[in-house]
Design a protein around this motif. Structure first.
Motif, PDB file in Angstrom:
ATOM      1  N   ALA A   1       0.831  -1.197   0.000  1.00  0.00           N
ATOM      2  CA  ALA A   1       0.000   0.000   0.000  1.00  0.00           C
ATOM      3  C   ALA A   1       0.868   1.250   0.000  1.00  0.00           C
ATOM      4  O   ALA A   1       0.569   2.221  -0.690  1.00  0.00           O
ATOM      5  N   LEU A   2       1.952   1.235   0.778  1.00  0.00           N
ATOM      6  CA  LEU A   2       2.828   2.413   0.827  1.00  0.00           C
ATOM      7  C   LEU A   2       3.392   2.718  -0.554  1.00  0.00           C
ATOM      8  O   LEU A   2       3.523   3.874  -0.952  1.00  0.00           O
ATOM      9  N   LYS A   3       3.720   1.646  -1.311  1.00  0.00           N
ATOM     10  CA  LYS A   3       4.280   1.864  -2.644  1.00  0.00           C
ATOM     11  C   LYS A   3       3.218   2.399  -3.603  1.00  0.00           C
ATOM     12  O   LYS A   3       3.461   3.355  -4.335  1.00  0.00           O
ATOM     13  N   ILE A   4       2.030   1.769  -3.577  1.00  0.00           N
ATOM     14  CA  ILE A   4       0.943   2.272  -4.423  1.00  0.00           C
ATOM     15  C   ILE A   4       0.674   3.733  -4.087  1.00  0.00           C
ATOM     16  O   ILE A   4       0.521   4.578  -4.957  1.00  0.00           O
ATOM     17  N   ASN A   5       0.637   4.015  -2.783  1.00  0.00           N
ATOM     18  CA  ASN A   5       0.280   5.362  -2.344  1.00  0.00           C
ATOM     19  C   ASN A   5       1.326   6.395  -2.719  1.00  0.00           C
ATOM     20  O   ASN A   5       0.986   7.567  -2.902  1.00  0.00           O
ATOM     21  N   SER A   6       2.602   5.984  -2.816  1.00  0.00           N
ATOM     22  CA  SER A   6       3.622   6.975  -3.152  1.00  0.00           C
ATOM     23  C   SER A   6       3.321   7.574  -4.525  1.00  0.00           C
ATOM     24  O   SER A   6       3.463   8.776  -4.735  1.00  0.00           O
ATOM     25  N   THR A   7       2.871   6.739  -5.461  1.00  0.00           N
ATOM     26  CA  THR A   7       2.512   7.252  -6.783  1.00  0.00           C
ATOM     27  C   THR A   7       1.222   8.052  -6.719  1.00  0.00           C
ATOM     28  O   THR A   7       1.123   9.133  -7.288  1.00  0.00           O
ATOM     29  N   LEU A   8       0.217   7.479  -6.021  1.00  0.00           N
ATOM     30  CA  LEU A   8      -1.074   8.155  -5.929  1.00  0.00           C
ATOM     31  C   LEU A   8      -0.923   9.532  -5.312  1.00  0.00           C
ATOM     32  O   LEU A   8      -1.589  10.483  -5.724  1.00  0.00           O
ATOM     33  N   ALA A   9      -0.037   9.653  -4.319  1.00  0.00           N
ATOM     34  CA  ALA A   9       0.123  10.927  -3.617  1.00  0.00           C
ATOM     35  C   ALA A   9       0.624  12.000  -4.580  1.00  0.00           C
ATOM     36  O   ALA A   9       0.102  13.120  -4.601  1.00  0.00           O
ATOM     37  N   MET A  10       1.606  11.643  -5.402  1.00  0.00           N
ATOM     38  CA  MET A  10       2.112  12.623  -6.369  1.00  0.00           C
ATOM     39  C   MET A  10       1.013  13.026  -7.345  1.00  0.00           C
ATOM     40  O   MET A  10       0.818  14.212  -7.640  1.00  0.00           O
ATOM     41  N   ILE A  11       0.292  12.016  -7.847  1.00  0.00           N
ATOM     42  CA  ILE A  11      -0.781  12.307  -8.806  1.00  0.00           C
ATOM     43  C   ILE A  11      -1.825  13.217  -8.182  1.00  0.00           C
ATOM     44  O   ILE A  11      -2.226  14.219  -8.756  1.00  0.00           O
ATOM     45  N   GLY A  12      -2.240  12.878  -6.957  1.00  0.00           N
ATOM     46  CA  GLY A  12      -3.279  13.658  -6.282  1.00  0.00           C
ATOM     47  C   GLY A  12      -2.867  15.104  -6.127  1.00  0.00           C
ATOM     48  O   GLY A  12      -3.640  16.023  -6.431  1.00  0.00           O
ATOM     49  N   ALA A  13      -1.634  15.322  -5.673  1.00  0.00           N
ATOM     50  CA  ALA A  13      -1.187  16.693  -5.430  1.00  0.00           C
ATOM     51  C   ALA A  13      -1.123  17.478  -6.731  1.00  0.00           C
ATOM     52  O   ALA A  13      -1.558  18.635  -6.800  1.00  0.00           O
ATOM     53  N   ILE A  14      -0.607  16.845  -7.793  1.00  0.00           N
ATOM     54  CA  ILE A  14      -0.457  17.583  -9.050  1.00  0.00           C
ATOM     55  C   ILE A  14      -1.820  17.901  -9.662  1.00  0.00           C
ATOM     56  O   ILE A  14      -2.068  19.014 -10.118  1.00  0.00           O
ATOM     57  N   VAL A  15      -2.734  16.911  -9.628  1.00  0.00           N
ATOM     58  CA  VAL A  15      -4.055  17.182 -10.192  1.00  0.00           C
ATOM     59  C   VAL A  15      -4.775  18.249  -9.386  1.00  0.00           C
ATOM     60  O   VAL A  15      -5.445  19.123  -9.948  1.00  0.00           O
ATOM     61  N   ALA A  16      -4.630  18.204  -8.054  1.00  0.00           N
ATOM     62  CA  ALA A  16      -5.284  19.216  -7.227  1.00  0.00           C
ATOM     63  C   ALA A  16      -4.781  20.598  -7.611  1.00  0.00           C
ATOM     64  O   ALA A  16      -5.532  21.575  -7.530  1.00  0.00           O
ATOM     65  N   GLU A  17      -3.541  20.693  -8.033  1.00  0.00           N
ATOM     66  CA  GLU A  17      -3.016  22.005  -8.417  1.00  0.00           C
ATOM     67  C   GLU A  17      -3.609  22.507  -9.729  1.00  0.00           C
ATOM     68  O   GLU A  17      -3.586  23.699  -9.990  1.00  0.00           O
ATOM     69  N   PHE A  18      -4.155  21.584 -10.536  1.00  0.00           N
ATOM     70  CA  PHE A  18      -4.851  22.045 -11.744  1.00  0.00           C
ATOM     71  C   PHE A  18      -6.086  22.856 -11.379  1.00  0.00           C
ATOM     72  O   PHE A  18      -6.571  23.637 -12.169  1.00  0.00           O
TER      73      PHE A  18
END
Lengths: 288, 257
Positions: free
Chosen positions: B179-196
């Motif tokens: 889960a930590l590994k999956i989340n490391s990618t998801l976290a980056m995606i979430g933050a970048i999309v939120a900035e859109f």
């Protein structure tokens, strides 16, 4: 069916909590509204009902979202730009096209990786690395690049959906195509089966459970890709565009309705894959 | 598993080959800079705009790390809590599985409305995105200790807490790290999309979106390089820790030759 009751109770609890949360989150806003309209003699029940039916609440109450969904799905001409059916159909087109491209690419890559030793060593690390990249960051650029080649409409967004969905397919299928154990592979060798025969008679059938597991992940990922791509290119519509428009104009109910519509689409797609999975499992005899 | 030079050489050569091919195509066919800049152009742009990129990096990573820590911790704690009540488990798990298939990034505009434009709203998106994968994986992990081991703990007269810390959490570690590994990618995606959806004028998602609008495609690529390296390093660090902590797990044991 031992799950039905607990799930129903948890869902009911979440909805109840949601209503309570509305009271807290909208309180300040509603107080200001009443103050502005000069209404100082409201009762507690007036206040609560007002909070649950605000036009632009911080957190809309569940029944407001349901009403909005009902209004924009059933209460409108499906070709109207304000109809959620219109937007959902755009998103679904992109999702399905992207899913088709992505899973075809994913399966192709998996077949290559399993059969060519060199690729396994050189390509696989990059496939894994490509997923540690926040791919979504590429979305605005892919749309622009494809625009230069006069590719517009559904396809650019489908490409992003495909990019997101190919990875789970590749990884799952590599695992699946390698899942026959050495004994079975040896058996094929004693039959002097060619690589093609081994592939179609042993590897491909053995990978079926992995195939469906990765399809479920991939179809959900494709929808995420489509929605995000729509955010970056919102003039063509789609659920992502609804999200963006809602956030521009502070239409919270609209945002939540679009979000729920996306969730329903995603759940439906995963459920369809699940049904196909179960039917295939029964036919092929690996169902538990 | 030992790192052998050959394991590293093949992908490196492959990657270099792709870069060379890219450079050759761009130069050979005179591809316009707006469509695809050459790797050399991207690198020079990257070196040239280090201060801007560093500011973007700091802004985005702040949201990523805060959200990742809160989301993963919350997911793990809730998993341990509902593990004690089978009823909640049966009620929450199907929901958790359902939610992990949903396009959660969609909550980004809502979080931006609630928590403002700064990094807090990005962290909030990341919390929501990372919570469910951790919950589902941790619950599966806690259930993964075999009946034999559990019986052994019972014969030792171990308390619930002892069984948890000495048997069940360790045996859940591979799942938790997954889960930590999956989340490391998801976290980056979430933050970048939120900035859109709105941000102060700094941050990787903001940079990408504005520079695309201004047709500065080389700057977009430079930002993507930073995002890619950050994402890979994040994943790599988690994977490295996993290898140190769960060295006993079957997937890391040396195969007999």
């Amino acid at each position: 069916m031992k799950h039905v009751l607990p799930v129903a109770i948890v869902v009911a609890a979440i909805i109840a909590l949601w209503y309570v949360a509305c009271l807290f989150m909208n309180a300040q806003l509603q107080r200001d509204l009443f103050a502005n309209s000069g209404n100082t003699t409201y009762s507690a029940s007036d206040f609560v009902t007002a909070e649950w039916s605000m036009e632009r609440p911080k957190l809309p109450a569940p029944h407001q979202i349901v009403a909005e969904l009902d209004h924009t799905i059933f209460g409108m001409d499906p070709s109207s730009k304000r109809s959620l059916v219109y937007h959902a159909s755009i998103t679904l087109q992109e999702t399905l096209l992207g899913f088709a491209i992505g899973s075809a690419l994913g399966i192709l890559l998996a077949v290559l990786v399993v059969h060519l030793r060199g690729l396994d060593k050189s390509l696989m690390p990059w496939i894994v690395a490509s997923q540690t990249i926040p791919i979504i960051a590429l979305a605005p650029m892919i749309v622009v690049i494809l625009n230069q080649f006069d590719i517009t409409g559904v396809l650019p967004k489908a490409v992003i959906a495909a990019y997101l969905s190919f990875f789970p397919v590749t990884v799952g299928m590599v695992k699946g195509l390698r899942s026959p154990d050495p004994l079975q592979l040896d058996l094929m060798r004693t039959y002097s089966a060619t690589r093609t025969q081994t592939f179609f008679k042993l590897r491909a059938p053995a990978s079926a459970p992995f195939f469906f597991a990765s399809m479920k992940v991939a179809v959900a990922a494709a929808l995420v890709g489509a929605v995000v791509a729509e955010v970056t290119k919102s003039e063509d519509g789609g659920l992502g565009a609804r999200l963006l428009a809602g956030s521009y104009y502070g239409q919270t109910v609209q945002i939540w309705a679009a979000l729920f519509a996306a969730a329903i689409c995603s759940a439906a797609l995963v459920a369809i894959v699940g049904l196909v999975d179960r039917a295939t499992a029964r036919r092929m005899g690996y169902a538990r | 598993m030992k790192f052998r030079a050959a394991n590293l050489a093949a992908p490196t050569l492959f990657g270099l080959g792709v870069l060379l091919l890219w450079e050759a195509i761009v130069r050979g066919f005179n591809v316009p800079r707006i469509i695809l800049p050459a790797p050399s152009a991207i690198i020079s742009r990257l070196v040239y705009s280090v201060p801007t990129l560093a500011a973007d990096f700091a802004q985005t990573v702040q949201g990523v790390l805060a959200g990742y820590a809160i989301g993963c911790a919350a997911g793990l704690i809730v998993a341990i809590l509902i593990d004690r009540t089978p009823f909640l488990q049966r009620g929450l798990l199907p929901l958790g599985n359902l939610v992990s298939a949903l396009p959660i990034v969609g909550v980004a505009p809502i979080m931006v409305m609630w928590f403002g434009f700064d990094w807090q709203s990005k962290a909030a998106v990341v919390v929501v995105m990372t919570f469910f994968p951790m919950l589902v994986n941790a619950v599966a992990g806690l259930a993964s200790a075999g009946p034999m081991e559990r019986d052994l703990m019972k014969t030792y007269g171990a308390t619930y807490g002892q069984t948890l810390t000495k048997l069940r959490l360790p045996s859940a570690l591979p799942f938790i790290f997954n889960a930590l590994k999956i989340n490391s990618t998801l976290a980056m995606i979430g933050a970048i999309v939120a900035e859109f959806f709105g941000t102060p004028v700094v941050g990787m998602g903001f940079r990408i979106n504005t520079e695309v609008g201004r047709m500065n495609i080389d700057m977009v690529w430079a930002t993507i390089v930073v995002a890619a390296v950050t994402g890979s390093l994040f994943y790599g660090v988690v994977a490295l820790i996993e290898r140190q902590v769960t060295f006993w797990h079957a997937s890391y044991r040396q195969r007999p030759a």
